[in-house]
Scaffold this motif. Structure first.
Motif, short mmCIF file in Angstrom:
data_model
loop_
_atom_site.label_atom_id
_atom_site.label_comp_id
_atom_site.label_asym_id
_atom_site.label_seq_id
_atom_site.Cartn_x
_atom_site.Cartn_y
_atom_site.Cartn_z
N UNK A 182 0.93 -1.17 0.01
CA UNK A 182 0.02 -0.05 -0.06
C UNK A 182 1.06 1.23 -0.16
N UNK A 187 3.32 5.91 -3.22
CA UNK A 187 4.54 6.46 -3.71
C UNK A 187 4.68 6.38 -5.15
N UNK A 188 4.23 5.28 -5.84
CA UNK A 188 4.45 5.19 -7.14
C UNK A 188 3.13 5.97 -7.99
N UNK A 189 2.24 6.57 -7.16
CA UNK A 189 1.31 7.55 -7.70
C UNK A 189 1.89 9.03 -7.70
N UNK A 190 3.41 8.95 -7.27
CA UNK A 190 3.79 10.26 -7.22
C UNK A 190 3.54 11.02 -5.96
N UNK A 191 3.32 10.36 -4.78
CA UNK A 191 3.22 11.12 -3.49
C UNK A 191 4.26 11.36 -2.81
N UNK A 192 4.44 12.56 -2.13
CA UNK A 192 5.70 12.70 -1.28
C UNK A 192 5.62 11.73 -0.09
N UNK A 195 2.61 12.63 2.08
CA UNK A 195 1.29 12.39 1.31
C UNK A 195 0.86 10.86 1.05
N UNK A 199 -2.13 9.31 2.76
CA UNK A 199 -2.97 8.23 1.91
C UNK A 199 -3.16 6.65 2.42
N UNK B 81 8.71 12.69 -7.31
CA UNK B 81 7.28 12.71 -7.27
C UNK B 81 6.80 12.99 -8.74
N UNK B 84 7.35 10.03 -11.02
CA UNK B 84 6.28 8.77 -10.63
C UNK B 84 4.85 9.11 -11.05
N UNK B 85 4.58 10.55 -11.17
CA UNK B 85 3.56 10.92 -11.58
C UNK B 85 3.33 10.57 -13.22
N UNK B 89 2.46 2.75 -12.32
CA UNK B 89 2.87 1.34 -11.87
C UNK B 89 1.80 0.50 -11.73
N UNK B 96 -4.75 -2.43 -4.08
CA UNK B 96 -5.91 -1.11 -3.74
C UNK B 96 -5.88 -0.79 -2.38
N UNK B 97 -5.95 0.38 -1.98
CA UNK B 97 -5.96 0.98 -0.53
C UNK B 97 -7.19 0.56 -0.01
N UNK B 108 -7.43 8.53 -6.37
CA UNK B 108 -6.48 8.62 -5.51
C UNK B 108 -5.06 9.72 -6.11
N UNK B 109 -4.45 9.16 -7.18
CA UNK B 109 -3.73 10.04 -7.78
C UNK B 109 -4.02 11.50 -8.12
N UNK B 112 -4.11 13.52 -5.27
CA UNK B 112 -2.74 13.89 -4.75
C UNK B 112 -2.14 15.06 -5.64
N UNK B 161 -6.52 3.15 -11.55
CA UNK B 161 -6.04 4.09 -10.61
C UNK B 161 -4.44 4.70 -11.42
N UNK B 162 -3.67 3.67 -11.84
CA UNK B 162 -2.42 4.02 -12.53
C UNK B 162 -2.78 4.95 -13.89
N UNK B 165 -4.24 9.20 -13.75
CA UNK B 165 -3.42 10.30 -13.77
C UNK B 165 -2.82 10.88 -15.33
#
Lengths: 300, 258
Positions: A182, A187-192, A195, A199, B81, B84-85, B89, B96-97, B108-109, B112, B161-162, B165
């Motif tokens: 998780x 992190x892979x979504x680009x969060x610091x 964040x 999340x 960041x 990764x945006x 991935x 999933x969260x 979620x992305x 962010x 989700x990936x 964004x």
């Protein structure tokens, strides 16, 4: 079979013990309820001697909840901050050492905390009180003209320090349990990092955080000696944090039980019954919060 | 919006252990590239180097250059960041969260990135879920927990989700290894569709899968345990599976080792 029997026995023992405590409290409290000449739940003062005993739970119950709530307000943000630092920011070796020290802190007896807090914080809290009164004195909670020192603020600060280790230690465990997947997803979504913590880590640990806060609250509500040493023992309901005042059910029992006669003890036990009810309600409320989100819950 | 990936001498370490040694390859935009090879050969490590997820692990570091449309993502002034945006991935196990609903997972992305407007979120969530071939299955229960879906649905949720964004590149680390054959097929179809929009790199243990979905295939291998993984051969998928130039590749795809 054997395991099942043992588990059932252990489980039912818990219920039996709780029921036994409740029955004991009720039986012992009955004479006090019968002979109280005031309304037990709304009267603020506590006179159990003489022919017309007049006593009520209002001020002590209020003080109990107020000091505990204020202590939580001070302790929880700090505790969660420390816990996150230890679980996600600090170097592992530093984190291990610090966690060990915090666990040690949880083992310090409350009377030591009380004595230390009273000596050590008396001056700073007096100064802080003056400053608060001078800057935001228009707020009723900081309205007191003094004398400062032994006050709800001092009691709550000492109480906050006492519950800090347990809340920190438990929530750190909870944060550490967040699945790696998780965290990587966030992190892979680009969060610091922060964040990612917001999340993935905090939502996942929500149930655990609530549980740790409730344990802290349980300790705060039941705390006796530290508050008997730091509060001013004034039987009144007011939102004054700075002036001499504050009394809790437990500290009232501690202050009086030794010198109380049979009837006085019955009255104190009646107040204990109320404390018992308050902690029960608080715990049930916590359970309800955790249960309501069970589908979304990570750890519970 | 799909981008070209160029690796120049990418070497990754876990502490003092060298996991991959000097991998160089060029991945064309809007193509599917499969990375295959035996366990421990460094294909996942290389994949995680492309979006700088490698460095999340303690003591992990990297040497060499990795260019996305000419920009080295390991340059000092590049914001990790932002990288990764740009590069989505999908992981081996659907992740999933667990505390979020289906809808919240997909957006979620976006959240962010600071998107707050409900109408925008709803629109993009629907688009992403449609792209992930999941919309029809979940449109009536977007508020339900994402973790309540089946494994295959969860993985498609993670793909949604990936791509919500709108990344340039989508990396997939053995995305079907935890799924049943039918869900696997659904994901493979999806990969073929996504190719029209994204550059896709997929690590897989399943050689039939690599043959089915990819345009190009890179074969990674190690000499023996403890040695770093190397890129042995990188060519068109058809060539790798019918007429590989390196003996070792042939041994692997014909099942003689690995």
């Amino acid at each position: 079979m054997l395991f099942r029997g043992t588990a059932t026995f252990a489980g039912s023992m818990v219920l039996i013990i709780i029921a036994a405590i409740a029955v004991f409290l009720v039986v012992k409290a009955i004479p006090a309820f019968q002979d109280d000449t005031e309304n037990f739940f709304t009267f603020k003062e506590w006179f159990t001697d003489g022919d017309t005993p007049r006593f009520g739970i209002a001020a002590t119950a209020f003080g109990t909840v107020l000091t505990a709530a204020l202590a939580l307000l001070i302790a929880v943000p700090v505790a969660l901050g420390i816990a996150l630092c230890l679980s996600h920011y600090a170097h592992r070796r530093v984190a291990t050492t610090l966690s060990f020290i915090i666990d040690l802190l949880a083992a310090v007896p409350s009377v030591v905390f009380g004595l230390w807090g009273r000596d050590y914080f008396y001056e700073p809290v007096t100064n802080l009180s003056k400053w608060l009164h001078d800057t935001v004195g228009w707020l009723p909670i900081f309205g007191s003209e003094g004398p400062y020192g032994k006050s709800v603020l001092l009691g709550s600060i000492v109480l906050a320090i006492m519950i800090l280790p347990i809340v920190t230690s438990l929530s750190r465990e909870v944060f550490l349990q967040t699945p790696r997947e998780n965290q990587e997803a966030a992190l892979a979504l680009g969060s610091t990092k922060w964040e990612m913590i917001r999340t993935a880590v905090i939502p996942y640990g929500k149930a655990g955080i609530i549980a740790s806060v409730m344990l802290g609250l349980g300790r705060a509500l039941g705390e006796t000696i530290a508050l008997a040493l730091t509060l001013g023992s004034v039987f009144a309901i007011n939102w004054d944090f700075l002036g001499p005042g504050g009394i809790t059910i437990a500290s009232n029992i501690a202050n009086r039980f030794g010198e109380a006669d049979e009837f006085g003890r019955s009255a104190l036990i009646a107040s204990g019954l109320v404390l018992f009810a308050i902690t029960l309600v608080v715990n049930m409320a916590a359970r309800a919060i955790v249960y309501r989100r069970r589908e979304f819950v990570g750890s519970a | 919006m799909a981008k070209r990936i160029e690796a120049h001498g990418v070497t990754s370490y876990y502490g003092s252990f060298k996991a991959i040694d000097s991998v160089s390859m060029t991945i064309e935009p809007k193509s599917v590239t499969a990375l295959i090879g035996p366990s421990g050969c460094g294909k996942s490590t290389f994949l995680r180097s492309i979006n700088r997820m490698h460095e999340v692990l303690p003591n992990a570091r990297i040497e060499g250059q990795l260019l996305i449309d000419g920009q080295n993502i390991y340059d000092r002034d590049v914001d990790v960041t932002a990288v990764r945006r740009m590069i989505g991935m999908v992981f081996q196990r659907p992740n999933p969260f667990p505390t979020m609903s289906i809808f919240d997972n997909v957006v979620a992305g976006l959240r962010l990135n600071g998107v707050r407007k409900k109408s925008v979120l709803e629109e993009i969530a629907e688009k992403a879920l449609r792209s992930a071939n999941l919309w029809n299955e979940v449109k009536d229960r977007l508020g339900r927990p994402g973790a309540g879906l089946s494994g295959g649905q969860q993985q498609r949720l993670c793909i949604a989700r990936a791509i919500a964004v709108e990344p340039q590149v989508v990396l997939m680390d053995e995305p079907c290894s935890a799924l049943d054959p039918i869900s696997t097929l659904a994901i493979e179809d999806l990969i073929t569709e996504l190719k029209n929009q994204y550059t896709i790199v997929i690590v897989t243990h399943n050689m039939q899968q690599a043959a089915r979905v990819s345009d190009r295939t890179g074969f990674f291998s190690i000499e023996k345990t403890g040695d770093p993984g190397r890129l042995i051969e990188y060519d068109d998928t058809a060539k790798i599976f019918t007429n590989p130039s390196v003996k070792k590749t042939e041994d692997y795809i014909t099942g003689r080792f690995g």
